[in-house]
Scaffold this motif. Structure first.
Motif, PDB file in Angstrom:
ATOM      1  N   GLY A  56       0.794  -1.224   0.000  1.00 42.42           N
ATOM      2  CA  GLY A  56       0.000   0.000   0.000  1.00 42.42           C
ATOM      3  C   GLY A  56       0.825   1.270   0.000  1.00 42.42           C
ATOM      4  O   GLY A  56       0.260   2.366   0.024  1.00 42.42           O
ATOM      5  N   ARG A  57       2.134   1.152  -0.031  1.00 48.18           N
ATOM      6  CA  ARG A  57       2.983   2.355  -0.055  1.00 48.18           C
ATOM      7  C   ARG A  57       2.754   3.099  -1.358  1.00 48.18           C
ATOM      8  O   ARG A  57       2.681   2.485  -2.419  1.00 48.18           O
ATOM      9  N   THR A  58       2.665   4.421  -1.248  1.00 49.52           N
ATOM     10  CA  THR A  58       2.350   5.233  -2.415  1.00 49.52           C
ATOM     11  C   THR A  58       3.458   6.235  -2.714  1.00 49.52           C
ATOM     12  O   THR A  58       4.240   6.617  -1.834  1.00 49.52           O
ATOM     13  N   TYR A  59       3.499   6.650  -3.963  1.00 46.22           N
ATOM     14  CA  TYR A  59       4.465   7.630  -4.442  1.00 46.22           C
ATOM     15  C   TYR A  59       3.712   8.624  -5.327  1.00 46.22           C
ATOM     16  O   TYR A  59       2.814   8.237  -6.074  1.00 46.22           O
ATOM     17  N   TYR A  60       4.106   9.893  -5.240  1.00 50.38           N
ATOM     18  CA  TYR A  60       3.445  10.920  -6.025  1.00 50.38           C
ATOM     19  C   TYR A  60       4.467  11.844  -6.671  1.00 50.38           C
ATOM     20  O   TYR A  60       5.508  12.147  -6.081  1.00 50.38           O
ATOM     21  N   ALA A  61       4.118  12.317  -7.860  1.00 50.02           N
ATOM     22  CA  ALA A  61       4.873  13.408  -8.449  1.00 50.02           C
ATOM     23  C   ALA A  61       4.646  14.646  -7.592  1.00 50.02           C
ATOM     24  O   ALA A  61       3.591  14.790  -6.951  1.00 50.02           O
ATOM     25  N   ASP A  62       5.614  15.536  -7.567  1.00 53.86           N
ATOM     26  CA  ASP A  62       5.462  16.753  -6.773  1.00 53.86           C
ATOM     27  C   ASP A  62       4.193  17.505  -7.177  1.00 53.86           C
ATOM     28  O   ASP A  62       3.498  18.071  -6.334  1.00 53.86           O
ATOM     29  N   SER A  63       3.906  17.505  -8.465  1.00 51.58           N
ATOM     30  CA  SER A  63       2.729  18.225  -8.957  1.00 51.58           C
ATOM     31  C   SER A  63       1.425  17.574  -8.538  1.00 51.58           C
ATOM     32  O   SER A  63       0.365  18.187  -8.629  1.00 51.58           O
ATOM     33  N   ALA A  64       1.485  16.318  -8.081  1.00 51.14           N
ATOM     34  CA  ALA A  64       0.275  15.582  -7.717  1.00 51.14           C
ATOM     35  C   ALA A  64       0.028  15.554  -6.211  1.00 51.14           C
ATOM     36  O   ALA A  64      -1.068  15.198  -5.772  1.00 51.14           O
ATOM     37  N   LYS A  65       1.014  15.923  -5.439  1.00 50.56           N
ATOM     38  CA  LYS A  65       0.851  15.859  -3.990  1.00 50.56           C
ATOM     39  C   LYS A  65      -0.213  16.845  -3.521  1.00 50.56           C
ATOM     40  O   LYS A  65      -0.214  18.002  -3.913  1.00 50.56           O
ATOM     41  N   GLY A  66      -1.115  16.342  -2.702  1.00 49.71           N
ATOM     42  CA  GLY A  66      -2.145  17.191  -2.131  1.00 49.71           C
ATOM     43  C   GLY A  66      -3.498  17.061  -2.793  1.00 49.71           C
ATOM     44  O   GLY A  66      -4.532  17.172  -2.125  1.00 49.71           O
ATOM     45  N   ARG A  67      -3.523  16.826  -4.106  1.00 46.12           N
ATOM     46  CA  ARG A  67      -4.813  16.738  -4.800  1.00 46.12           C
ATOM     47  C   ARG A  67      -5.100  15.350  -5.368  1.00 46.12           C
ATOM     48  O   ARG A  67      -6.245  15.052  -5.709  1.00 46.12           O
ATOM     49  N   PHE A  68      -4.057  14.533  -5.510  1.00 43.66           N
ATOM     50  CA  PHE A  68      -4.229  13.213  -6.112  1.00 43.66           C
ATOM     51  C   PHE A  68      -4.046  12.140  -5.035  1.00 43.66           C
ATOM     52  O   PHE A  68      -3.164  12.260  -4.180  1.00 43.66           O
TER      53      PHE A  68
END
Length: 127
Positions: A56-68
């Motif tokens: 369940g560990r997740t990774y996000y692009a900087d542009s996606a953090k907070g909204r995705f």
């Protein structure tokens, strides 16, 4: 035959929320990485988010953090991407991808690290 099928895209307005789904068939990816990428007009395909399905560990692009938010339902073989507060710049074709390897300690944000791809689902955000 392995298939990834995205759904949930469409025409939405600025500020709306949307949840994209990616249903896998042909094999299980419950121990693999799955990710979401997007390609906007005139822009190369870019990483959005990924998840290690067994942990369940997740990774996000900087542009996606907070909204995705990426999540998964291993029992259904489905990965989701929830997007809040949609903006016109989120307009793109969103692709689901899966890594054929099991038990990777991390997920790749490079599309070359994924072996299977869906056909994409169009998200259009009107201003």
């Amino acid at each position: 035959q392995v298939r990834l099928v995205e759904s949930g895209g469409g025409l939405v307005q600025t500020g709306d929320s949307l949840t994209l789904s990616c249903a896998a068939s042909g094999r299980t990816f419950s121990n693999s990485c799955m990710g979401w990428f997007r390609r906007a007009p005139g822009i190369e395909r870019e990483f959005v988010a990924s998840i290690i399905n067994y942990s369940g560990r997740t990774y996000y692009a900087d542009s996606a953090k907070g909204r995705f938010t990426i999540s998964r339902d291993n029992a259904k073989g489905t990965v989701f991407l929830h997007i809040n507060s949609l903006k016109p710049e989120d307009t793109a074709i969103y692709y689901c991808a899966a890594d054929k390897r099991n038990y990777n300690p991390t997920c790749n944000n490079d599309p070359r690290g994924y072996d299977y791809w869906g056909q994409g689902t169009q998200v259009t955000v009107s201003s």
